[in-house]
Write an enzyme that holds these catalytic residues in place. Structure first.
Site, PDB file in Angstrom:
ATOM      1  N   HIS A   1       0.817  -1.216   0.000  1.00 46.02           N
ATOM      2  CA  HIS A   1       0.000   0.000   0.000  1.00 46.02           C
ATOM      3  C   HIS A   1       0.848   1.263   0.000  1.00 46.02           C
ATOM      4  O   HIS A   1       1.957   1.298   0.545  1.00 46.02           O
ATOM      5  CB  HIS A   1      -1.011  -0.007   1.144  1.00 46.02           C
ATOM      6  CG  HIS A   1      -0.465   0.154   2.528  1.00 46.02           C
ATOM      7  ND1 HIS A   1      -0.323   1.386   3.132  1.00 46.02           N
ATOM      8  CD2 HIS A   1      -0.073  -0.756   3.451  1.00 46.02           C
ATOM      9  CE1 HIS A   1       0.133   1.223   4.367  1.00 46.02           C
ATOM     10  NE2 HIS A   1       0.302  -0.067   4.584  1.00 46.02           N
TER      11      HIS A   1
ATOM     12  N   ASP B   1       5.632   2.374   7.513  1.00 51.80           N
ATOM     13  CA  ASP B   1       4.298   1.852   7.202  1.00 51.80           C
ATOM     14  C   ASP B   1       3.557   2.822   6.291  1.00 51.80           C
ATOM     15  O   ASP B   1       2.900   3.735   6.764  1.00 51.80           O
ATOM     16  CB  ASP B   1       3.522   1.631   8.494  1.00 51.80           C
ATOM     17  CG  ASP B   1       2.147   1.029   8.259  1.00 51.80           C
ATOM     18  OD1 ASP B   1       1.912   0.501   7.155  1.00 51.80           O
ATOM     19  OD2 ASP B   1       1.310   1.096   9.175  1.00 51.80           O
TER      20      ASP B   1
ATOM     21  N   GLU C   1      -5.239   1.398   2.101  1.00 53.01           N
ATOM     22  CA  GLU C   1      -5.122   0.220   2.971  1.00 53.01           C
ATOM     23  C   GLU C   1      -5.471   0.572   4.403  1.00 53.01           C
ATOM     24  O   GLU C   1      -6.079  -0.230   5.127  1.00 53.01           O
ATOM     25  CB  GLU C   1      -3.694  -0.333   2.894  1.00 53.01           C
ATOM     26  CG  GLU C   1      -3.491  -1.676   3.603  1.00 53.01           C
ATOM     27  CD  GLU C   1      -2.982  -1.548   5.032  1.00 53.01           C
ATOM     28  OE1 GLU C   1      -2.760  -2.595   5.677  1.00 53.01           O
ATOM     29  OE2 GLU C   1      -2.804  -0.407   5.520  1.00 53.01           O
ATOM     30  N   GLU C   2      -5.096   1.780   4.811  1.00 53.77           N
ATOM     31  CA  GLU C   2      -5.236   2.154   6.215  1.00 53.77           C
ATOM     32  C   GLU C   2      -6.685   2.358   6.649  1.00 53.77           C
ATOM     33  O   GLU C   2      -6.953   2.472   7.840  1.00 53.77           O
ATOM     34  CB  GLU C   2      -4.417   3.416   6.514  1.00 53.77           C
ATOM     35  CG  GLU C   2      -2.910   3.254   6.324  1.00 53.77           C
ATOM     36  CD  GLU C   2      -2.257   2.363   7.366  1.00 53.77           C
ATOM     37  OE1 GLU C   2      -2.986   1.741   8.165  1.00 53.77           O
ATOM     38  OE2 GLU C   2      -1.018   2.279   7.384  1.00 53.77           O
TER      39      GLU C   2
ATOM     40  N   ASP D   1       4.504  -5.109   3.232  1.00 51.18           N
ATOM     41  CA  ASP D   1       3.918  -4.078   4.096  1.00 51.18           C
ATOM     42  C   ASP D   1       4.754  -3.989   5.364  1.00 51.18           C
ATOM     43  O   ASP D   1       4.706  -4.880   6.208  1.00 51.18           O
ATOM     44  CB  ASP D   1       2.472  -4.462   4.427  1.00 51.18           C
ATOM     45  CG  ASP D   1       1.730  -3.376   5.195  1.00 51.18           C
ATOM     46  OD1 ASP D   1       2.360  -2.374   5.571  1.00 51.18           O
ATOM     47  OD2 ASP D   1       0.517  -3.537   5.424  1.00 51.18           O
TER      48      ASP D   1
ATOM     49  N   HIS E   1       2.312   3.895  13.355  1.00 53.80           N
ATOM     50  CA  HIS E   1       1.138   4.771  13.274  1.00 53.80           C
ATOM     51  C   HIS E   1       1.310   6.048  14.093  1.00 53.80           C
ATOM     52  O   HIS E   1       0.341   6.586  14.632  1.00 53.80           O
ATOM     53  CB  HIS E   1      -0.132   4.029  13.707  1.00 53.80           C
ATOM     54  CG  HIS E   1      -0.651   3.089  12.669  1.00 53.80           C
ATOM     55  ND1 HIS E   1      -1.839   2.414  12.794  1.00 53.80           N
ATOM     56  CD2 HIS E   1      -0.145   2.718  11.464  1.00 53.80           C
ATOM     57  CE1 HIS E   1      -2.037   1.662  11.724  1.00 53.80           C
ATOM     58  NE2 HIS E   1      -1.017   1.830  10.906  1.00 53.80           N
TER      59      HIS E   1
END
Length: 569
Positions: free
Chosen positions: A311, A323, A362-363, A397, A505
């Site tokens: 992603h 990420d 994706e998130e 990922d 994140h």
């Protein structure tokens, strides 16, 4: 008085000790990563790269990949970090994020597309646009418990650690309304659990074998009027409310509560008739367009395609360099280097087409990958773009976690319901990755294969899948540290008891968050896998020795991911 002073002094001493320990912990993390990357630089320089000193800055220069070499040998950390620095620049100019709906995401997509157009002209590069829904919550939601003649107003905050509850993504709006409260038995994963919720606010605990969205569907089906999730409190990490995400077609007002607030509501509902007052003001925006990007080799059988994906978006909280800038830029380097090797004339081209894809959104629920898979199973899909034309999906990922593991998706842990032919082929992919790490005297670990990333919809449709993952909020064990140190050398094992990516994140997921040694090894493993599969004489039989079983991806497919699966909350 002396007792009071003494107690105060002891408190100050304990506080000072706590601060010192925190500083030491942070310093150890930084020192470990610095040591690993310094050692990595020494290894790279010993392998023939040129270091050029400019003032106090040392830069490492690299030449384009050898046109007569193999794909694995073409992978160089300097190329990978060049692209990650470009993503960091994009995020810096876009309020430190590359999330969908932001300038940072749009520029990320443009960067990938334009770089391929210039540096890999022998690939066919296409954009795949699609619409996503967006909304904003206006003001603070209101949740009040009315029980035993008294009212209790719960605290809402965007800081979940200080909040009693938060709204669920894709909640329906609701003016301040009173609902009778009922508790859903068990985990709410069985239709039988929802038989008594009609016309009431249904309170359900997180956990079980079903997702937020699946519980939401059952609440809708059995005519609940509102939906209240609450955290299960089984660990210290599962006390606060979490961000529950429902399907974009959800019609119920929905919130998620902390464990303590949930227990308070459970007690009230069980002891006496209780009701809640709920208000959520939401402004829905028109759907906006985002894009997947895919690049195809012009050579190879279009009916037998190897798909490499990851992603391209980040979360809103940070730039997402690990990420998933690390995976996205790994795929960009793989695509560019393979294109150069194909152009060299000295490299044997694969008999299978290779499709490199960068999935959007994706998130917020693997939205881009799901859209692509659903379009590929549409009856109007042209030859070469059908799911049946895809032999395998390899997913990358998070490949550069600072306290990393060399993680291989464990095909044996595919969730129940995975078509057996896809499961068996996925196990072969796991074994091939692990064998490469063994041959190169590198440590490795199996990691969960439950569908939490973009390979999920492909695996669910019966396509063999696999990939690599360097870790997110998992904790490195003493056994792992010892094993990695034994293989990699003294000081290279990372920190036991620390999570693999402390910036997962978060705003600190920058280029400083990348472990360059682990990152390069992961991308080399990815390059080896592509070249190995591309060289096989009969890849379809190797992947599906007992024949291929295809399964139609449901129209309402929803990911079993760590953002949506309740048990991981």
């Amino acid at each position: 008085m002396c007792s009071v002073v003494g107690s105060f002094v002891r408190i100050l001493i304990l506080f000072a000790i706590g601060v010192v320990l925190l500083i030491v912990s942070i310093a150890l993390n930084a020192a470990t990563l610095s040591t690993i990357n310094k050692r990595f630089d020494e290894i790279k320089n010993a392998n023939g790269q040129t270091t050029v000193s400019i003032g106090s800055t040392t830069r490492t220069t690299t030449q384009p990949p050898s046109s007569s070499g193999n794909l694995t040998d073409s992978i160089r950390i300097a190329d990978l970090m060049y692209h990650l620095n470009e993503l960091q620049r994009i995020a810096n100019d876009a309020s430190n994020t590359r999330a969908i709906g932001t300038r940072g995401f749009s520029e990320t997509v443009n960067y990938i597309y334009n770089y391929l157009a210039v540096n890999a002209p022998n690939l066919n590069v296409v954009r795949q646009p699609f619409l996503v829904k967006n909304f904003t919550v206006k003001g603070n939601p209101i949740l009040i418990l009315s029980s035993g003649g008294s009212n209790r107003t719960f605290t809402y905050s965007t800081n979940l650690a200080r909040s009693d509850f938060t709204y669920a993504n894709y909640s329906a709006p609701i003016a301040l309304t009173e609902f009778n409260l009922t508790v859903v038995p068990n985990y709410g994963c069985d239709p039988a659990d929802w038989q008594n919720v009609a016309g009431q606010a249904a309170l359900v605990v997180l956990g079980g074998i079903c997702t937020f969205a699946e519980k939401g569907e059952l609440a809708n089906k059995y005519n609940a009027s509102a939906l209240l999730y609450y955290n299960h409190g089984l660990t210290t990490a599962s006390l606060a409310p979490v961000i529950a995400r429902l399907r974009q077609v959800n019609t119920l007002p929905a919130v998620c509560l902390s464990y303590a607030a949930g227990q308070e509501l459970v007690r009230a509902a069980n002891m006496t008739s209780a009701s809640i007052w709920l208000q959520i003001e939401i402004e829905n925006y028109p759907p906006f367009m985002i894009e997947n990007v895919c690049a195809n080799t012009k050579e190879g059988n279009i009916n037998e395609t190897i798909v490499i994906g990851g992603h391209s978006d980040s979360v809103p909280a940070g730039p997402g360099i690990n990420d998933n800038g690390s995976g996205a830029m790994a795929i960009l380097v793989l695509a560019t280097n393979l294109a150069r090797l194909y152009q060299s004339g000295n490299y044997i081209k694969y008999k299978y087409r290779v499709r490199f894809c960068w999935w959007a959104a994706e998130e917020i629920g693997l939205v881009g990958a799901i859209y692509h898979a659903q379009q590929a199973q549409n009856s109007s899909a042209i030859i070469g773009n059908r799911l049946q034309d895809y032999l395998i999906n390899l997913n990358y990922d998070m490949l550069g976690s600072p306290n990393y593991m060399l993680g291989v998706y464990n095909g044996s842990s595919a969730k129940p319901g995975t078509p057996p032919s896809a499961r068996n082929g996925s196990i072969r992919i796991s074994e091939t990755f692990s064998s490469w790490f063994d041959r190169n005297n590198l440590p490795w670990d199996y990691t969960d294969f439950s569908g939490r990333s973009d390979y999920g919809p492909f695996l669910a449709a019966g396509i063999v899948a696999g990939g690599l993952f360097s870790g997110a909020d998992e904790t490195k064990t003493p056994e792992q540290r010892a094993r990695y140190e034994e293989k990699l050398g003294l000081g290279q094992g990372g920190l036991a008891g620390a999570i693999l990516d402390p910036c997962y994140h978060k705003a600190c997921d920058t280029t400083d968050n990348i472990n360059q040694l682990g990152y390069e090894k992961m991308v080399q493993a990815a390059a080896y896998m592509l070249e190995y599969l591309g060289r096989l004489d009969d890849l379809p039989t190797w992947l599906y020795p007992n024949g291929r079983q295809t399964t139609e991806l449901p129209e309402n497919y929803f990911p079993n991911s760590d953002y949506f699966r309740d048990v991981d909350s």
